[in-house]
Design a protein around this motif. Structure first.
Motif, PDB file in Angstrom:
ATOM      1  N   LEU A  93       0.833  -1.209   0.000  1.00  0.00           N
ATOM      2  CA  LEU A  93       0.000   0.000   0.000  1.00  0.00           C
ATOM      3  C   LEU A  93       0.867   1.259   0.000  1.00  0.00           C
ATOM      4  CD1 LEU A  93      -2.819  -0.992   2.513  1.00  0.00           C
ATOM      5  CD2 LEU A  93      -3.047  -0.656   0.040  1.00  0.00           C
ATOM      6  N   LEU A  94       1.957   1.235   0.737  1.00  0.00           N
ATOM      7  CA  LEU A  94       2.846   2.397   0.791  1.00  0.00           C
ATOM      8  C   LEU A  94       3.544   2.611  -0.553  1.00  0.00           C
ATOM      9  CD1 LEU A  94       4.358   1.803   4.339  1.00  0.00           C
ATOM     10  CD2 LEU A  94       2.715   3.590   3.691  1.00  0.00           C
ATOM     11  N   GLU A  95       3.971   1.546  -1.180  1.00  0.00           N
ATOM     12  CA  GLU A  95       4.607   1.689  -2.494  1.00  0.00           C
ATOM     13  C   GLU A  95       3.598   2.188  -3.530  1.00  0.00           C
ATOM     14  OE1 GLU A  95       6.473  -2.071  -3.272  1.00  0.00           O
ATOM     15  OE2 GLU A  95       8.259  -1.556  -2.094  1.00  0.00           O
ATOM     16  N   GLN A  96       2.357   1.725  -3.433  1.00  0.00           N
ATOM     17  CA  GLN A  96       1.319   2.253  -4.314  1.00  0.00           C
ATOM     18  C   GLN A  96       1.146   3.752  -4.109  1.00  0.00           C
ATOM     19  OE1 GLN A  96      -2.761   1.808  -3.074  1.00  0.00           O
ATOM     20  NE2 GLN A  96      -3.442   1.245  -5.132  1.00  0.00           N
ATOM     21  N   ALA A  97       1.152   4.182  -2.857  1.00  0.00           N
ATOM     22  CA  ALA A  97       0.978   5.604  -2.556  1.00  0.00           C
ATOM     23  C   ALA A  97       2.134   6.437  -3.104  1.00  0.00           C
ATOM     24  CB  ALA A  97       0.835   5.804  -1.054  1.00  0.00           C
ATOM     25  N   VAL A  98       3.347   5.931  -2.978  1.00  0.00           N
ATOM     26  CA  VAL A  98       4.505   6.651  -3.530  1.00  0.00           C
ATOM     27  C   VAL A  98       4.385   6.750  -5.046  1.00  0.00           C
ATOM     28  CG1 VAL A  98       6.992   6.477  -3.943  1.00  0.00           C
ATOM     29  CG2 VAL A  98       6.079   6.155  -1.637  1.00  0.00           C
ATOM     30  N   SER A  99       3.974   5.674  -5.698  1.00  0.00           N
ATOM     31  CA  SER A  99       3.796   5.703  -7.151  1.00  0.00           C
ATOM     32  C   SER A  99       2.729   6.714  -7.555  1.00  0.00           C
ATOM     33  CB  SER A  99       3.428   4.309  -7.664  1.00  0.00           C
ATOM     34  OG  SER A  99       4.479   3.393  -7.458  1.00  0.00           O
ATOM     35  N   LEU A 100       1.641   6.783  -6.791  1.00  0.00           N
ATOM     36  CA  LEU A 100       0.585   7.766  -7.081  1.00  0.00           C
ATOM     37  C   LEU A 100       1.094   9.189  -6.868  1.00  0.00           C
ATOM     38  CD1 LEU A 100      -2.518   6.015  -5.477  1.00  0.00           C
ATOM     39  CD2 LEU A 100      -2.127   6.444  -7.920  1.00  0.00           C
ATOM     40  N   THR A 101       1.881   9.382  -5.824  1.00  0.00           N
ATOM     41  CA  THR A 101       2.461  10.703  -5.571  1.00  0.00           C
ATOM     42  C   THR A 101       3.284  11.157  -6.774  1.00  0.00           C
ATOM     43  OG1 THR A 101       2.555  10.282  -3.188  1.00  0.00           O
ATOM     44  CG2 THR A 101       3.992  12.019  -4.048  1.00  0.00           C
ATOM     45  N   GLN A 102       4.130  10.273  -7.273  1.00  0.00           N
ATOM     46  CA  GLN A 102       4.941  10.611  -8.444  1.00  0.00           C
ATOM     47  C   GLN A 102       4.048  10.890  -9.654  1.00  0.00           C
ATOM     48  OE1 GLN A 102       6.925   7.345 -10.330  1.00  0.00           O
ATOM     49  NE2 GLN A 102       8.615   8.614 -11.098  1.00  0.00           N
ATOM     50  N   ALA A 103       3.034  10.060  -9.872  1.00  0.00           N
ATOM     51  CA  ALA A 103       2.153  10.225 -11.028  1.00  0.00           C
ATOM     52  C   ALA A 103       1.386  11.540 -10.977  1.00  0.00           C
ATOM     53  CB  ALA A 103       1.180   9.053 -11.110  1.00  0.00           C
ATOM     54  N   LEU A 104       1.104  12.023  -9.767  1.00  0.00           N
ATOM     55  CA  LEU A 104       0.391  13.294  -9.603  1.00  0.00           C
ATOM     56  C   LEU A 104       1.310  14.503  -9.758  1.00  0.00           C
ATOM     57  CD1 LEU A 104      -1.826  12.266  -6.575  1.00  0.00           C
ATOM     58  CD2 LEU A 104      -2.694  12.962  -8.824  1.00  0.00           C
ATOM     59  N   GLY A 105       2.608  14.258  -9.877  1.00  0.00           N
ATOM     60  CA  GLY A 105       3.571  15.348  -9.998  1.00  0.00           C
ATOM     61  C   GLY A 105       4.152  15.787  -8.675  1.00  0.00           C
ATOM     62  N   GLY A 106       3.949  14.991  -7.622  1.00  0.00           N
ATOM     63  CA  GLY A 106       4.445  15.343  -6.299  1.00  0.00           C
ATOM     64  C   GLY A 106       5.793  14.733  -5.999  1.00  0.00           C
ATOM     65  N   THR A 107       6.453  15.310  -5.009  1.00  0.00           N
ATOM     66  CA  THR A 107       7.756  14.807  -4.565  1.00  0.00           C
ATOM     67  C   THR A 107       7.784  14.519  -3.068  1.00  0.00           C
ATOM     68  OG1 THR A 107       8.606  17.052  -4.219  1.00  0.00           O
ATOM     69  CG2 THR A 107       8.980  16.051  -6.394  1.00  0.00           C
ATOM     70  N   TYR A 108       6.625  14.614  -2.406  1.00  0.00           N
ATOM     71  CA  TYR A 108       6.564  14.379  -0.960  1.00  0.00           C
ATOM     72  C   TYR A 108       5.421  13.442  -0.639  1.00  0.00           C
ATOM     73  CZ  TYR A 108       6.011  14.982   4.043  1.00  0.00           C
ATOM     74  OH  TYR A 108       5.901  14.732   5.383  1.00  0.00           O
ATOM     75  N   PHE A 109       5.733  12.360   0.080  1.00  0.00           N
ATOM     76  CA  PHE A 109       4.718  11.458   0.602  1.00  0.00           C
ATOM     77  C   PHE A 109       4.966  11.272   2.097  1.00  0.00           C
ATOM     78  CE2 PHE A 109       3.679   7.107   2.009  1.00  0.00           C
ATOM     79  CZ  PHE A 109       2.297   7.220   1.948  1.00  0.00           C
TER      80      PHE A 109
END
Length: 293
Positions: free
Chosen positions: A87-103
């Motif tokens: 779940l955490l790796e999914q969240a990091v991948s979504l953060t990157q896909a959204l253009g973010g650099t902070y999770f």
């Protein structure tokens, strides 16, 4: 300049397309530079649409989430830990896909009240899971924030000093401490020493009142906190977080014990918070953009 952020739960309880429009457009209208999206239930999230809306409104994005007890990386059950890491790796991948650099958020335990202390085996699993997550995030240009929460929401860390020790144990250079004034008010001895102890390892800040309602209507010593931020030359985001039963997020509202209606009008709450934070930051000598309310 310190980006001023706002948590999406001021506006909506999910990340559906309609809610994404509301969250992002209202955050911009209220004068904020950044919006924090909670990835507790990403099933309704349209990543391409949300990223486009963020870019159109020229808003930065940060992401966060917690874990359920059946996906607790501090468990001694390997299957439970594996679910949490996924779940955490999914969240990091979504953060990157959204253009973010902070999770950030609580990636080190379930979000809820434990009835026992953390076990030695559980702590080993926390360190191992965070080490793997940090490496996964580093490959995607994402920083991991370790939010320090109170004893009723985790049994792993409750103070800034414990967060620093955990980060040292993990040994990753893309992990930072995330302080939240609401939690500090419960666990820390004051609002200055933890900030100074974190120094340049403080990477994200939540501004929340003692009851998580309107800023200035509770017991938080914001003046001391903002002056401490200035003393360490803090340059990271300063994000307003508030919860009311007026906006319900399934699951998360129960995990955070959002039982009371502390406000009805999200825009009034948000514009008040923007002005309050800007005044506190400027009074302390922090660099805040002079725009919005």
């Amino acid at each position: 300049m310190n980006p001023l952020g706002i948590h999406a739960l001021v506006w909506a309880g999910d990340l559906s397309p309609a809610s994404a429009h509301k969250v992002i457009e209202n955050s911009k209208a209220a004068g904020f530079d950044l919006v924090e999206l909670s990835l507790h239930d990403p099933s309704t999230l349209d990543v391409a649409l949300t990223r486009r809306l963020l870019e159109e409104q020229q808003l930065q994005v940060g992401c966060s989430r917690g874990l359920a007890f059946n996906a607790d990386v501090s468990s001694e059950d390997p299957a439970c830990v594996a679910r949490g890491v996924a779940l955490l790796e999914q969240a990091v991948s979504l953060t990157q896909a959204l253009g973010g650099t902070y999770f950030g958020g609580v990636p080190y335990s379930a979000l809820g009240k434990y009835n026992h202390p953390l076990t030695p085996g559980g702590r080993r699993n926390v360190v191992g899971s965070l080490r793997r997550l940090a490496a996964f995030a580093a490959e995607r240009g994402v920083t991991i924030g370790i939010e320090v929460v109170n004893r009723y929401e985790s049994n792993v860390i409750n103070t800034a000093r414990q967060a620093l020790q955990l980060i040292d144990d993990v040994g990753a250079n893309n992990m930072v401490v995330h302080l939240d004034t609401y939690h500090m008010n419960i666990e820390e001895i004051d609002f200055v020493k933890p900030v100074l102890e974190c120094g340049d390892r403080l990477g994200y800040v939540h501004i929340g009142e003692s009851h998580r309602g309107y800023l200035g209507s509770g017991t938080i010593d914001f003046t001391s906190f903002f002056h401490a931020l200035a003393q360490i030359d803090y340059r990271g985001p300063i994000t307003f977080e508030s919860f009311s039963s007026a906006v319900v997020a399934q699951g998360l509202s129960n995990d955070l014990a959002v039982w009371r209606n502390l406000w009805q009008d999200g825009m009034d709450l948000a514009t008040h918070a923007h002005g309050f934070i800007k005044a506190q930051a400027k009074g302390a000598g922090l660099g805040i953009a002079d725009r919005g309310y």
